[in-house]
Enzyme design. Structure first.
Site, PDB file in Angstrom:
ATOM      1  N   PHE A   1       0.835  -1.198   0.000  1.00 49.61           N
ATOM      2  CA  PHE A   1       0.000   0.000   0.000  1.00 49.61           C
ATOM      3  C   PHE A   1       0.870   1.248   0.000  1.00 49.61           C
ATOM      4  O   PHE A   1       1.781   1.395   0.812  1.00 49.61           O
ATOM      5  CB  PHE A   1      -0.914  -0.005   1.226  1.00 49.61           C
ATOM      6  CG  PHE A   1      -1.767   1.228   1.361  1.00 49.61           C
ATOM      7  CD1 PHE A   1      -2.684   1.561   0.384  1.00 49.61           C
ATOM      8  CD2 PHE A   1      -1.648   2.052   2.477  1.00 49.61           C
ATOM      9  CE1 PHE A   1      -3.476   2.698   0.506  1.00 49.61           C
ATOM     10  CE2 PHE A   1      -2.433   3.182   2.614  1.00 49.61           C
ATOM     11  CZ  PHE A   1      -3.351   3.513   1.631  1.00 49.61           C
ATOM     12  N   GLU A   2       0.590   2.152  -0.939  1.00 55.67           N
ATOM     13  CA  GLU A   2       1.278   3.444  -1.024  1.00 55.67           C
ATOM     14  C   GLU A   2       0.224   4.539  -0.845  1.00 55.67           C
ATOM     15  O   GLU A   2      -0.567   4.814  -1.750  1.00 55.67           O
ATOM     16  CB  GLU A   2       1.986   3.577  -2.378  1.00 55.67           C
ATOM     17  CG  GLU A   2       2.534   4.958  -2.703  1.00 55.67           C
ATOM     18  CD  GLU A   2       3.349   5.596  -1.586  1.00 55.67           C
ATOM     19  OE1 GLU A   2       2.804   6.485  -0.893  1.00 55.67           O
ATOM     20  OE2 GLU A   2       4.517   5.204  -1.427  1.00 55.67           O
ATOM     21  N   PRO A   3       0.168   5.160   0.351  1.00 50.31           N
ATOM     22  CA  PRO A   3      -0.931   6.086   0.655  1.00 50.31           C
ATOM     23  C   PRO A   3      -0.964   7.328  -0.217  1.00 50.31           C
ATOM     24  O   PRO A   3      -1.986   8.011  -0.269  1.00 50.31           O
ATOM     25  CB  PRO A   3      -0.686   6.451   2.127  1.00 50.31           C
ATOM     26  CG  PRO A   3       0.757   6.152   2.377  1.00 50.31           C
ATOM     27  CD  PRO A   3       1.087   4.998   1.497  1.00 50.31           C
ATOM     28  N   ARG A   4       0.141   7.654  -0.905  1.00 49.36           N
ATOM     29  CA  ARG A   4       0.153   8.842  -1.767  1.00 49.36           C
ATOM     30  C   ARG A   4      -0.248   8.544  -3.200  1.00 49.36           C
ATOM     31  O   ARG A   4      -0.446   9.467  -3.996  1.00 49.36           O
ATOM     32  CB  ARG A   4       1.557   9.455  -1.781  1.00 49.36           C
ATOM     33  CG  ARG A   4       2.112   9.848  -0.416  1.00 49.36           C
ATOM     34  CD  ARG A   4       3.596  10.181  -0.554  1.00 49.36           C
ATOM     35  NE  ARG A   4       4.352   9.023  -1.012  1.00 49.36           N
ATOM     36  CZ  ARG A   4       5.534   9.094  -1.644  1.00 49.36           C
ATOM     37  NH1 ARG A   4       6.082  10.268  -1.876  1.00 49.36           N
ATOM     38  NH2 ARG A   4       6.157   7.990  -2.027  1.00 49.36           N
TER      39      ARG A   4
END
Length: 487
Positions: A248-251
């Site tokens: 998961f990459e929140p940006r």
């Protein structure tokens, strides 16, 4: 009665699957009828697609609207067609140097505007509404670079929304409340399908929407579609599909668009042997995207098992352009056996319309767990330093091809030129060009150096490696794009 309905459902499912298989086969077979021939190189620019977009304004059923601008003022255009209640949103080239799917989108437009496949197009356009936003990062495309002109990676701007391109993407996604999203990218050509020597020609991902990588219906539907597309690509590029890392990459936009309720499919176009301009990969994009859209329209994806998603091999990164294995390398009077891994990096010309290659040794030693697009078993061959030829040639044109091969066979990999090509770093002949007083540095095989040497057997130079390209001196065959000019 229940048995009757089960049989009816089975018959309907098989019928839909049969129709999709037929459609997929036919669009693959007829691809070159619809290929947009004006976009035949990777380094396409905003100005190249504008005439194509303008023609769509006059095509029945198409809605073409400016929806934003890049930092440098280039228009961002949304192209829509269809009347179905399911909204499918496709955006490409948020990284300016990732154009493969942009080309495929215009191939799709050519099919949609044709008089062919009327039944399938009726199913699609009555069931879904398609929205395309091609070339989201036109400023980056102008310079064939990943980031936009602000230096921002647009795909890491989903939270801060500092780029006008990212703002446009967010606004369009929200206004459509899209049911499905296709996030279309390119990945580097050195990814392989895990534990195989095959490139990850196409890699898919249903992005995670949280750190736990939970699977809800939104992400699950994306996974089902990916399984469907993987099955299609396996017919045409067997074993050449990878599964992109789902950390998961929140940006990132893909992860957030999944979180915002749009079933999001990431497609990454990787490498394919002897397909430098990625035209075969473009065709695979065209086929898999169109087939996926058809599966959304007829609902076929709904019956696919999510568990098959995890069976797709992960992306690995163990490919070289050239792998030389089992070569003998003499160092300080002792022979050693080594493998050599070579990559050929692209360097753009001034206007970013073309490129030349600069080869580099990136690894050496035991590379038995790595692979090459081209692998040469050098068992029995010794690596030998190339020499600078003593004669000075007035110009490059004074060198015939037979003369070049004669020099290579004699152990010369550099030739002196009185008048070197002005402002050029690349040489079209399969031998390096140097100034008249050029002196070679000490010869060493090590990571970082340009791979230029000879492969000798029984005192005979049978192969040359020039700028990372393998040249067969017996047949005088090579796939060299360029050698280098040293001043």
């Amino acid at each position: 009665m229940k048995s009757f309905f089960k049989l009816l459902l089975l018959f309907t499912t098989l019928s839909v699957a049969s129709q999709t298989t037929h459609f997929t086969s036919k669009i693959y077979e007829t691809y070159y009828v619809y290929k947009e021939t004006s976009l035949d190189k990777r380094r396409i620019k905003h100005q190249d697609i504008q005439p194509l977009i303008n023609t769509l304004k006059n095509k029945p059923g198409f809605s073409v609207n400016k929806v934003g601008q890049s930092i440098e003022g280039r228009d961002l255009t949304l192209i829509s067609i269809g009347s179905g209640k399911t909204n499918v949103f496709l955006w490409s080239q948020m990284h300016g140097n990732e154009p493969t799917a942009t080309q495929a989108i215009f191939d799709i437009f050519n099919l949609l505007t044709s008089s062919d496949f009327l039944k399938e197009k009726e199913t699609i356009l009555n069931s879904v509404t398609l929205h395309f936003l091609p070339m989201l990062n036109p400023d980056g495309a102008e310079k064939y670079m990943r980031r936009n002109i602000l230096g921002i990676d647009i795909n890491r701007d989903a939270l801060r929304l500092q780029s006008p391109e990212g703002l446009t993407l967010k606004r369009i996604r929200d206004s459509l409340n899209a049911d499905f999203g296709f996030n279309l990218h390119d990945q580097n050509i050195y990814y392989n399908a895990e534990l195989t020597n095959k490139p990850a020609t196409i890699s898919y991902l249903a992005p995670a929407y949280n750190y736990e990588k939970d699977i809800n219906q939104v992400r699950g539907d994306a996974m089902k579609l990916i399984v469907f597309m993987n099955n299609i690509i396996q017919k045409y590029a067997p074993g050449q599909v990878g599964r992109y890392n789902d950390a998961f990459e929140p940006r990132a936009f893909g992860d957030n668009i999944q979180k915002w309720g749009t079933s999001t499919i990431l497609i990454e176009s990787g490498g394919y042997k002897n397909d430098v301009e990625k035209q075969e990969i473009r065709k695979l994009n065209y086929v898999s995207i169109l087939s996926a859209i058809y599966a959304i329209a007829n609902g076929q994806y709904k019956n696919i098992a999510i568990d098959d998603y995890e069976k797709i091999p992960r992306n690995d990164s163990k490919l070289f352009d050239l792998k030389i294995e089992n070569a003998t390398y003499n160092l300080l009077g002792k022979p050693y056996k080594i493998d050599i891994g070579v990559k050929r990096y692209e360097v753009d010309n001034a206007d970013h319309s073309d490129f030349f290659n600069v080869g580099r040794i990136v690894d050496q030693g035991d590379l038995s767990t790595y692979y090459g697009y081209n692998t040469f078993n050098a068992e029995g061959y010794t690596i030998v330093e190339g020499k600078v030829h003593y004669e000075v040639f007035k110009t490059v044109d004074a060198l015939s091809d037979p003369k070049v091969y004669e020099l290579l066979k004699s152990g010369y990999t550099y030739i002196k030129i009185e008048t070197l090509p002005e402002n050029n770093i690349e040489a079209t002949k399969p031998i390096h060009l140097v100034k008249t007083d050029y002196e070679l540095l000490e010869f060493k095989i090590k990571p970082g150096v340009n791979p230029t040497f000879l492969l000798q057997k029984n005192g005979v130079n049978e192969y040359a490696v020039i700028n990372g390209f393998l040249i067969d001196l017996k047949t005088e065959k090579n796939a060299l794009k360029n050698a280098l000019v040293y001043r």
